[in-house]
Scaffold this motif. Sequence first.
Motif, PDB file in Angstrom:
ATOM      1  N   GLU A 175      41.109  38.837  41.681  1.00 20.88           N
ATOM      2  CA  GLU A 175      40.601  40.087  41.131  1.00 20.88           C
ATOM      3  C   GLU A 175      39.370  40.549  41.904  1.00 20.88           C
ATOM      4  O   GLU A 175      39.211  41.737  42.199  1.00 20.88           O
ATOM      5  N   ARG A 343      41.334  45.333  30.601  1.00 17.91           N
ATOM      6  CA  ARG A 343      42.353  44.288  30.809  1.00 17.91           C
ATOM      7  C   ARG A 343      41.953  42.948  30.211  1.00 17.91           C
ATOM      8  O   ARG A 343      42.805  42.068  30.006  1.00 17.91           O
ATOM      9  N   LYS A 346      43.067  40.853  26.093  1.00 19.07           N
ATOM     10  CA  LYS A 346      44.433  40.402  26.396  1.00 19.07           C
ATOM     11  C   LYS A 346      45.337  40.304  25.179  1.00 19.07           C
ATOM     12  O   LYS A 346      46.557  40.278  25.315  1.00 19.07           O
ATOM     13  N   ASP A 368      45.767  50.502  36.745  1.00 19.98           N
ATOM     14  CA  ASP A 368      46.580  49.354  36.354  1.00 19.98           C
ATOM     15  C   ASP A 368      45.936  48.507  35.268  1.00 19.98           C
ATOM     16  O   ASP A 368      46.511  47.525  34.816  1.00 19.98           O
ATOM     17  N   GLU A 369      44.700  48.868  34.827  1.00 21.72           N
ATOM     18  CA  GLU A 369      44.017  48.068  33.812  1.00 21.72           C
ATOM     19  C   GLU A 369      44.804  48.034  32.505  1.00 21.72           C
ATOM     20  O   GLU A 369      44.855  47.014  31.817  1.00 21.72           O
ATOM     21  N   GLU A 372      48.138  45.557  32.058  1.00 19.74           N
ATOM     22  CA  GLU A 372      48.027  44.107  31.897  1.00 19.74           C
ATOM     23  C   GLU A 372      48.006  43.685  30.434  1.00 19.74           C
ATOM     24  O   GLU A 372      47.909  42.496  30.135  1.00 19.74           O
ATOM     25  N   LYS A 374      49.845  42.794  27.649  1.00 21.88           N
ATOM     26  CA  LYS A 374      51.239  42.414  27.403  1.00 21.88           C
ATOM     27  C   LYS A 374      51.630  42.407  25.932  1.00 21.88           C
ATOM     28  O   LYS A 374      52.823  42.394  25.614  1.00 21.88           O
TER      29      LYS A 374
END
Length: 703
Positions: A175, A343, A346, A368-369, A372, A374
Amino acid sequence: MKFLNNSMIWSLILCAGLVVSCKDDDEPGIPGGLALDKTEIAIGPEGGTERVQVTSSTNWVSSVSAPWVSVSPANGFGSVASVLTVDSTFENTARTLEVRYTPQGQQPQTLTVTQFGFGKQILIKEAEVELESSANYDERVVDVTIQTNVQFRIDMDNIGYSFEEGDPTGDDAAEAETQRTGWIDLERNQSETPVGDDLLDRGARPRTVKVRFRWEMNTVPYTRVAKIDLLPLGLEGDETLVDADGNPIDKVTLTVTQTAAPKIEDNRAGDSLAIIMICEKAQTMVSYSSAENMRNWDGVTLWERTDEVDGEQVPSEWVGRVRSVSFMGPNIQEGESFPRELRYLKYLETLSIASNTNRQTREMHLGDELLELKHLKELSISSYGLIDLPEDFKKLGGEVDDSYAGLEALTLSSNNFENLSDFTGIITKENFPKLEYLDLSGCRRTDALSDLSTISGFEYNGTPIGLRSNISTNSNEKQALIDLLTWEKLRYLSLSYGFMQGSLPTDEEMVVALQEAGQKQYYDEYDFFAGKNPARDDWWNKVSKDTCQWLLSEKKVSITLNGEEITAKGTEIPRVLPFTRAFSINLNFLTGPLPKWLLFHPYLAEWNPGQMIFNQQEKGKTSEGVTVGFDGVGQSPYGFDYTYYYGNKQPAATTEEPGDWNPDKDPDYSDRDPGVAYPLYYYRYVNAAGANDPDYHGAGGNQ
């Protein structure tokens, strides 16, 4: 001539004094008591004079830190032209001094004088700059003052990026590497023209150039360093650039160091820090303090030990972590992404981001943050300025990558999308098999436009208008709408308040579309449940047979619209959005006939059609100049006659018990009120008190 007496004379004098006094008091003060029209002067080795305008509200005096500059006058009051006389020099390098102008009783204002020698030099006033890890957008700039007697360029293509701590290691190394470079750039309007290009005609004349760099926030726990070179141009013969000691050099370097971001751990404290940093960086309306327990934060919910995930007890490592969060009023500028700290949340299940300042004027993208997260099941990004979705957004549906839980609810209202087809290319029933709630309402960038025939190119006053689907002439847009209408699992679909124009898909078109989608074209026995108290799964995934059994019959029902009688049998109603509890397309620019799949839909009355479907843009006109509104409804949708739908009197009793209607005994459904599709809805929308009648059998499944 008459003479004024003494008392009158003194009165006039006093009045004049008051006027003057008031005028003096009303004059705006000068910040600091003194102002200079310039703070930097660059001059060549031959010396000369420079003029500085001094404006002061009090007496001032000047002083010089070295004897090679003299000031005349050395003191003054009010607005004075101060002349600086600079001696010549025989040095090869530059020299600098300060001239101080000190107003009486206040702090001095400083003027810097730089005299270049005969050597070629580029001088950076502050060659080493230190930045914080984060700040508000307007504060994320650094101004650099450069003085030179040679043409130069700033080499932004070969910046030396590094971490002060060395190469990152550990779990965050990958990262960190993504954040090593590209975090500083010239302000946009200056990067279009290389610095100094407009000064070529000055040759060796000394001058001061001020440039502004914009920097991004640091999101990794490493100190970032950027070394930016300033390279000389146009040197001839044996000319070289020299440093402050007269030694030849190839370039001058600006070093920018940025403080490391706090390290966010994978625990509850890390969640707390991530939210605090997001609120700070996004400038949200609500901020939080680490001194207060996160359980007490408004808009934040934590996982409890008693919670369940997909019917099972929540994993122990989730307990105490953030389950849902709402970020209100972020002020993120165009070209920026939402803070990457997102991100770190989680175990987030529900996320809401609402209202970006001036979103109509901003064209925003997602980074794209978000992708992530899920475990995300409910996502709302409204009034943010989005114009598109990243291709990888489909991951959140859970079908492309089964490690994701899969979104069940998605709100993207009041954004700046332009084409429905662009959206439906990513948000599909195949990619998002668990999605039941979809809101695309309010995607307008202007509230003033009501006549589409007055514009061209889908812009209004030079700005795109927003979601502009012409489902009559654009096959892609029509197919996009059909794709949504054949999404069988949707329970909520809103397309309100956009610039959609044209006619709704016909019954024939929807039958073909359903067939191509591999779905049933008409309702059958498996679409119904019976009785008043169904299991929740039955209520959610089926239709009440007591109330809506007409859809299985050959009984004809008619409605007259615009002087034309529309007759339908239950068995010929296309099975469009069969279990959708809320559907809205109001305040668009739709015209044309109302199809049977809508007029006779089992949940039409639930959709509040007078307000949420029939009601189109007030005084609106299509791009062809046609007044908007559906045939037979027009601009007055609230007078719609629902007699065909639930009747105007208490329904007759059936020959069978509730749920036991037998098409063999009553094949044409004639024992119910003739000419009414769903008579039991009468008890819900006309006479709710009649539900106590012993002959009343339900509509319970639809409540």
